[in-house]
Design an enzyme around this catalytic site. Structure first.
Site, PDB file in Angstrom:
ATOM      1  N   ASP A  38      -7.464 -35.477 -22.173  1.00 61.50           N
ATOM      2  CA  ASP A  38      -8.765 -35.508 -22.837  1.00 61.50           C
ATOM      3  C   ASP A  38      -8.913 -34.220 -23.646  1.00 61.50           C
ATOM      4  O   ASP A  38      -8.536 -33.144 -23.180  1.00 61.50           O
ATOM      5  CB  ASP A  38      -9.876 -35.609 -21.789  1.00 61.50           C
ATOM      6  CG  ASP A  38     -11.251 -35.608 -22.423  1.00 61.50           C
ATOM      7  OD1 ASP A  38     -11.473 -36.411 -23.333  1.00 61.50           O
ATOM      8  OD2 ASP A  38     -12.093 -34.793 -21.998  1.00 61.50           O
ATOM      9  N   ASP A  85     -12.132 -34.758 -17.122  1.00 63.40           N
ATOM     10  CA  ASP A  85     -13.163 -34.004 -16.402  1.00 63.40           C
ATOM     11  C   ASP A  85     -13.742 -34.778 -15.235  1.00 63.40           C
ATOM     12  O   ASP A  85     -14.621 -34.300 -14.532  1.00 63.40           O
ATOM     13  CB  ASP A  85     -14.279 -33.563 -17.362  1.00 63.40           C
ATOM     14  CG  ASP A  85     -14.985 -34.748 -18.027  1.00 63.40           C
ATOM     15  OD1 ASP A  85     -14.747 -35.895 -17.602  1.00 63.40           O
ATOM     16  OD2 ASP A  85     -15.767 -34.526 -18.960  1.00 63.40           O
ATOM     17  N   ASP A 138     -14.036 -39.899 -18.019  1.00 64.17           N
ATOM     18  CA  ASP A 138     -12.600 -40.190 -17.951  1.00 64.17           C
ATOM     19  C   ASP A 138     -12.210 -40.875 -16.642  1.00 64.17           C
ATOM     20  O   ASP A 138     -11.029 -41.166 -16.424  1.00 64.17           O
ATOM     21  CB  ASP A 138     -11.792 -38.890 -18.080  1.00 64.17           C
ATOM     22  CG  ASP A 138     -12.032 -38.212 -19.410  1.00 64.17           C
ATOM     23  OD1 ASP A 138     -11.978 -38.896 -20.436  1.00 64.17           O
ATOM     24  OD2 ASP A 138     -12.287 -37.000 -19.419  1.00 64.17           O
TER      25      ASP A 138
END
Length: 634
Positions: A331, A529, A533
């Site tokens: 990410d 995180d 996600d």
């Protein structure tokens, strides 16, 4: 008197911890004395001492073997060893049987040491959390109370040199905090009012007052302890296979020994003494002690090593999977980048004072909580703008805002809001150039036209660039997933050095991409995180959470990194691969020794003493090899 009692308790605890080793040493001394008596033809006395050595050295393992057999209803390697020792004594080989017990006891003590060594990190962590705290109430003097009596909302004073007793927020004072206990990072971190502090960390140089925000049972510290304890108790697939294999193999060995007691006599003419002797040697050398000890010490040591470096594995399964990782989806925000935009360019209209214009813009933006607004006010402070303009604002959702300073109206926002034609041509078409660099551009205008522009960008972390390079060196493709548009994503991807990128990702898009990567690579990791996600983290072979040890990260991922440092992933992969190499070395070595000793026994090349040394020596060697995982250099 109290000090003496603590000393006695400590001595008792040490004796308990080293009980197996003490028993093994005592057995060794009895064997030495018995051997000495035997050489002086004092046979009865020597046999009695050998029996004592059997009891002292073999008690723990015999008890363990019998209890496991009764509880799990399966045969185990401990029973094989006890039977082999008794069989050796039965044919008059008291010394060999006693030495077998002695070396078996030593290898057992060494394996226990390996486990204690890994558990010691947890005990050390537990000891780091203070039992008392300074409670502050109103204008009264701080009073020392038990941490167990504290509740959410209590105000606590932490003096220089003291450990933080609970998780909370600083509301008075500032200091440097040593967070090595939870993050593995050696450098202290500056903490100010409003910053979060964690139980078990050390306040280095300033008195601070904090408000407790979590009960003692839910602190980050307690969660770390629980995670590592669970990981150490959860067996890896390899260990589970070995343990299932052990029961079947022990039955096979016992059947082979039973046949060995009779068949050689009838088939190849061995006398009964040789036949029984060779059966006892087979019982010793065919035992899978080294094979059983090939995995667990190495796995526990690796988990312990990771915990010391701020990497928490939720079990041996996830540790094993990391070694096979071939692709890592990352990410962007807060992982590759800082997660907070910063102002990179500020351009004003010709003829205007830059500081005065920035003070007006910052005065308007200071009224907003938007991340871009906060970035501009931070930039203004960094440019030493000490006093912002007094402003009132009107928010225009989805576009920007109107601000009023000294009766003048200002529009702040995207080009379409302030006038796209003027915005595109402002400052020699700066908008197109800055947008091509992946920057977000906002404008401020008054009734005369565009006053200034500010370009902002979420910058790539320096350590992230190095980490991506390290991962690529390990043969791992790094794929950036981001919700940004294609142009911004392309710029960030190039700067970070990732293998590929996917832009405009929604949570469901990330899951789709994760499935695509799994089809291509089979073993794929996902770094996020732990919030938006989470679906992708769950889909990945190994979900890796980052971000200062947040609660969500601890709960969702398979591996937790206590700092926003991607290089820890490369370390974790190297750690996993080293562990797999050591486990394979141990397995091949232990199987090779067993095959060699069994073949040598049938050829009557190896006798019982050499069989004992070869078998038990190999067990000690694989345990010592596993303990190499405690070494920080991987």
């Amino acid at each position: 008197m109290e000090y003496s009692n603590r000393e006695n308790v400590g001595l008792i605890e040490n004796i308990k911890v080293h009980a197996e080793l003490i028993a093994a040493i005592m057995a060794g001394l009895f064997i030495l004395l018995a051997w000495r008596l035997d050489t002086n033809d004092q046979t009865t006395a020597s046999v009695l001492l050998y029996i004592v050595a059997f009891c002292v050295g073999g008690f723990a393992k015999a008890k363990e073997g019998i209890e496991e057999t009764i509880k799990e209803k399966k045969l185990n390697v401990e029973l094989l060893m006890i039977l082999a020792a008794i069989g050796s004594a039965a044919i008059g080989y008291w010394t060999e049987g006693a030495i077998l017990i002695f070396i078996f006891a030593v290898s057992g003590a060494l394996e226990t040491y390996a486990m204690n060594k890994s558990h010691r990190e947890i005990s050390a962590l537990m000891n780091l959390q203070p039992e008392e705290a300074w409670l502050v109430r109103g204008g009264f003097e701080p009073m020392k109370v038990a941490v167990s009596t504290l509740k959410i909302g209590d105000h606590l004073l932490i003096k220089p040199g003291e450990r933080v007793p609970a998780d909370g927020i600083i509301f008075k004072g500032q200091s440097s905090i040593d967070e090595a206990a939870i993050s593995g990072e050696p450098l202290p971190i500056a903490k100010f009012e409003g910053d979060e502090v964690f139980a078990g960390t050390v306040n280095l140089n300033g008195a601070i007052t904090m408000e407790m925000t979590k009960p003692n049972s839910e602190t980050l510290f307690q969660k770390i302890i629980m995670l590592v304890q669970n990981a150490q108790s959860e067996k890896s697939p390899s260990q589970q296979f070995i343990e299932k294999f052990e029961g079947t193999y022990v039955k096979f060995v016992l059947l082979s020994v039973a046949l060995m007691m009779f068949l050689p006599h009838f088939l190849i003419g061995w006398d009964w003494t040789t036949t029984f002797y060779r059966a006892m040697v087979l019982l010793v050398v065919a035992s899978p002690c080294a094979l059983v000890a090939s995995i667990m010490p190495a796995t526990l040591a690796a988990i312990s090593n990771g915990a010391k470096n701020g990497i928490l594995f939720k079990g041996g399964l996830h540790l094993e999977h990391l070694s096979a990782l071939r692709a890592l989806a990352v990410d962007k925000t807060g992982t590759l980048t800082q997660g907070k935009p910063i102002v990179t360019d500020f351009i004003v209209r010709d003829g205007l004072n830059q500081e005065e214009t920035l003070a007006i813009l910052a005065g308007i933006e200071a009224q907003s909580n938007h991340p871009l607004a906060q970035a501009i006010t931070t930039y203004a402070k960094a440019q030493h703008i000490s006093q912002f303009a007094q402003a009132t604002i009107e928010d225009i959702p989805g576009w920007g805002m109107k601000g009023f300073v000294n009766g003048t109206e200002y529009l702040i926002g995207k080009p379409d809001f302030v006038g796209s034609e003027e915005a595109n041509t402002f400052a020699n078409n700066a908008l197109s150039k800055l947008s091509a660099e992946g920057k977000t551009v906002i404008f401020i205008r008054d009734k005369e036209g565009i006053v200034a522009l500010a370009a902002l960008k979420d910058t790539v972390r320096d350590e992230a660039k190095k980490a991506v390079a390290l991962l690529k060196e390990l043969g791992i493709d790094v794929i950036m997933l981001t919700g940004d548009n294609e142009k911004t994503a392309k710029v960030i991807a190039k700067e970070a050095g990732v293998t590929e990128f996917v832009a405009e990702c929604l949570p469901e898009t990330k899951v789709t991409e994760m499935k695509r990567l799994l089809d291509q690579h089979k073993y794929v990791g996902m770094v996020g995180d732990g919030i938006n996600d989470a679906p992708a983290l769950a889909t990945a072979t190994t979900g890796i959470a980052m971000g200062e040890g947040t609660d969500v990260a601890l709960e969702t991922a398979d591996v937790v990194l206590m700092k926003n440092d991607l290089s820890k992933i490369a370390y974790a992969v190297r750690l996993s691969r080293k562990m797999q190499r050591i486990v394979k070395q141990n397995i091949f070595f232990s199987i090779g020794i067993i095959v060699l000793l069994i073949a040598s026994n049938f050829l009557q090349v190896v006798d019982l003493p050499l069989g004992v040394i070869g078998h038990e020596g190999s067990t000690i060697l694989v345990i010592l090899n596993g303990l190499r995982m405690l070494n920080k250099n991987v």
